[in-house]
Design a protein around this motif. Structure first.
Motif, PDB file in Angstrom:
ATOM      1  N   GLN A 128      33.441  45.340  42.839  1.00  0.00           N
ATOM      2  CA  GLN A 128      34.077  45.585  44.187  1.00  0.00           C
ATOM      3  C   GLN A 128      35.545  46.078  43.672  1.00  0.00           C
ATOM      4  O   GLN A 128      35.821  46.561  44.111  1.00  0.00           O
ATOM      5  N   ASN A 129      35.984  45.737  42.481  1.00  0.00           N
ATOM      6  CA  ASN A 129      36.619  46.680  41.736  1.00  0.00           C
ATOM      7  C   ASN A 129      35.947  48.285  42.083  1.00  0.00           C
ATOM      8  O   ASN A 129      36.825  49.137  42.500  1.00  0.00           O
ATOM      9  N   LYS A 130      35.210  48.688  41.511  1.00  0.00           N
ATOM     10  CA  LYS A 130      34.736  49.340  41.597  1.00  0.00           C
ATOM     11  C   LYS A 130      34.393  50.553  43.074  1.00  0.00           C
ATOM     12  O   LYS A 130      35.106  51.541  43.322  1.00  0.00           O
ATOM     13  N   TYR A 133      28.539  29.392  32.757  1.00  0.00           N
ATOM     14  CA  TYR A 133      28.471  30.703  32.519  1.00  0.00           C
ATOM     15  C   TYR A 133      27.846  31.525  33.801  1.00  0.00           C
ATOM     16  O   TYR A 133      28.562  33.065  33.515  1.00  0.00           O
ATOM     17  N   ALA A 134      26.672  31.262  33.339  1.00  0.00           N
ATOM     18  CA  ALA A 134      25.730  31.911  35.204  1.00  0.00           C
ATOM     19  C   ALA A 134      26.425  32.506  36.260  1.00  0.00           C
ATOM     20  O   ALA A 134      27.034  33.578  36.437  1.00  0.00           O
ATOM     21  N   LYS A 135      27.440  30.854  35.769  1.00  0.00           N
ATOM     22  CA  LYS A 135      28.712  31.623  37.744  1.00  0.00           C
ATOM     23  C   LYS A 135      29.760  32.174  37.417  1.00  0.00           C
ATOM     24  O   LYS A 135      29.714  33.181  37.573  1.00  0.00           O
ATOM     25  N   ASP A 136      29.931  32.475  36.087  1.00  0.00           N
ATOM     26  CA  ASP A 136      31.563  33.158  36.013  1.00  0.00           C
ATOM     27  C   ASP A 136      30.975  34.265  35.879  1.00  0.00           C
ATOM     28  O   ASP A 136      32.239  35.748  35.609  1.00  0.00           O
ATOM     29  N   ALA A 157      28.452  36.443  36.713  1.00  0.00           N
ATOM     30  CA  ALA A 157      27.705  36.153  38.359  1.00  0.00           C
ATOM     31  C   ALA A 157      29.065  36.647  38.893  1.00  0.00           C
ATOM     32  O   ALA A 157      29.289  38.321  39.497  1.00  0.00           O
ATOM     33  N   ARG A 158      30.493  35.821  39.050  1.00  0.00           N
ATOM     34  CA  ARG A 158      31.406  36.406  40.012  1.00  0.00           C
ATOM     35  C   ARG A 158      31.988  37.377  38.872  1.00  0.00           C
ATOM     36  O   ARG A 158      32.443  38.396  39.687  1.00  0.00           O
ATOM     37  N   LEU A 159      31.850  37.499  37.420  1.00  0.00           N
ATOM     38  CA  LEU A 159      32.845  38.667  37.039  1.00  0.00           C
ATOM     39  C   LEU A 159      32.526  39.797  37.688  1.00  0.00           C
ATOM     40  O   LEU A 159      32.255  40.837  37.430  1.00  0.00           O
TER      41      LEU A 159
END
Length: 290
Positions: free
Chosen positions: A102-104, A89-92, A94-96
C-alpha cells in the motif's frame, strides 16, 4: 512360685546380655579390615538388594510414567504456544507486506498526481476500490466516493498507468465505474471514446467503440485512410465530445487494419492500465466542467 518368676527374670537378663555381647562382637568383626565378607553378610546384602530391586522396578516404572506425562504436558503447551506465535507472525507478516504494498502504491499515486498537475489543470480525486463485479461480462467496480464528494456521472476514472473507464452510476457515498473492458457502442449503457495520437493531436483521430475480449485489445474505428498513425503510437483521449477530458493516456497501437468498405482504418490498442486487482484509482475533475 516367686522363685520361679525370679529364675525366668534372671534368664531373660542373661539372654539379653549374651545378645548384646554377640552384637558388639559382630560389629567389631565387620568393621575391621577384611578382604571379603563373611557368608551372613553376603546373605543379608543379597537379600536386601533383591528386596530393593523388587520394590525399585515398579516404583521406577510408575515414576517414569508420571515423568513422561509431565513432559508430554509441557511439550503440548510449548507446541500450542509455538503455533500461536507462528500464527501471529504469519498475520503480522501478511499485514506488513500489505502495508508495504500500500505504501508503494500511495507513493506511486503521489508521484502520479504531481506529474499530472504539472501537465494539466485537472484535479485527481483518489478513491479506493470497494468492490468489483464477479460477472466477467459486467466489468464494473465500486469506489468509495459519491455525490457527497462531488462525484458525477461520466467522470473519467484512471489508474497510475492510464484510463480505466468512467463513472456510470453515483449514490451519496459510492459510485460504479464502468471499465474500458465493458465498452460496446451497441449497448445503450456504453460510451465511445474520442481518441488521438500523442504529440500528433491535430493530425490523427479515431473512435474507440469496443473491446476485443479474445485479443484483450481496444478497437478504434473511423480512422481516416490518410491518417499516419502506426504501430507503437501512444493513443490518448482527444477531448472531443466533452465526455473524457483531453490528454489522458489510453494505450499503444499494436495493429492497424483496413476498416469497413476500405474507406477507413481500424486500430487495435493495448491498454496501459491493468483492470485486474485494482486497489486505488483516480477520478478526474475538470475545472471547466464544474
Amino acid at each position: 512360685m516367686y522363685a520361679l518368676f525370679k529364675w525366668f527374670g534372671n534368664k531373660r537378663l542373661i539372654i539379653l546380655m549374651f545378645g548384646l555381647i554377640f552384637f558388639i562382637a559382630l560389629m567389631g568383626f565387620t568393621l575391621g579390615k577384611r578382604e571379603s565378607m563373611i557368608w551372613p553378610e553376603k546373605f543379608v546384602k543379597d537379600s536386601v538388594s533383591w528386596f530393593q530391586g523388587l520394590v525399585y522396578r515398579p516404583a521406577r516404572v510408575i515414576a517414569g510414567f508420571f515423568e513422561d506425562m509431565h513432559r508430554l504436558t509441557v511439550l503440548y503447551e510449548e507446541n500450542r504456544a509455538l503455533k500461536q506465535t507462528l500464527t501471529r507472525y504469519a498475520k503480522d507478516t501478511a499485514r506488513l507486506n500489505d502495508l508495504e504494498s500500500q505504501n508503494k502504491r500511495l507513493k506511486e499515486a503521489l508521484g502520479f498526481t504531481e506529474r499530472q498537475m504539472q501537465a494539466n489543470e485537472y484535479k485527481y480525486r483518489i478513491a479506493e476500490v470497494y468492490a468489483s463485479s464477479p460477472d466477467p461480462y459486467n466489468n464494473t467496480v465500486v469506489i468509495n466516493l459519491g455525490e457527497k464528494d462531488g462525484i458525477r456521472e461520466n467522470m473519467a476514472v484512471m489508474s497510475v498507468e492510464g484510463l480505466i473507464g468512467r463513472v456510470q452510476r453515483v449514490s451519496p457515498f459510492y459510485a460504479n465505474v464502468q471499465l474500458l473492458t465493458d465498452i460496446d457502442v451497441r449497448s445503450s449503457s456504453s460510451k465511445a471514446i474520442a481518441a488521438t495520437v500523442k504529440n500528433r493531436e491535430n493530425e490523427s483521430f479515431g473512435i474507440i467503440e469496443s473491446y476485443d475480449r479474445e485479443k484483450e485489445l481496444l478497437v478504434m474505428n473511423k480512422i481516416p485512410k490518410t491518417d499516419q498513425m502506426t504501430k507503437g503510437d501512444v493513443v490518448i483521449t482527444s477531448g472531443l465530445g466533452q465526455l473524457f477530458p483531453r490528454g489522458i493516456e489510453i494505450g499503444t497501437i499494436v495493429e492497424k487494419d483496413e476498416g469497413e468498405f476500405g474507406i477507413t482504418h481500424t486500430a487495435y490498442i493495448k491498454p496501459f492500465a491493468s483492470f485486474n486487482h485494482l486497489r486505488e484509482v483516480f477520478v478526474v475533475e475538470v475545472p471547466e466542467l464544474r
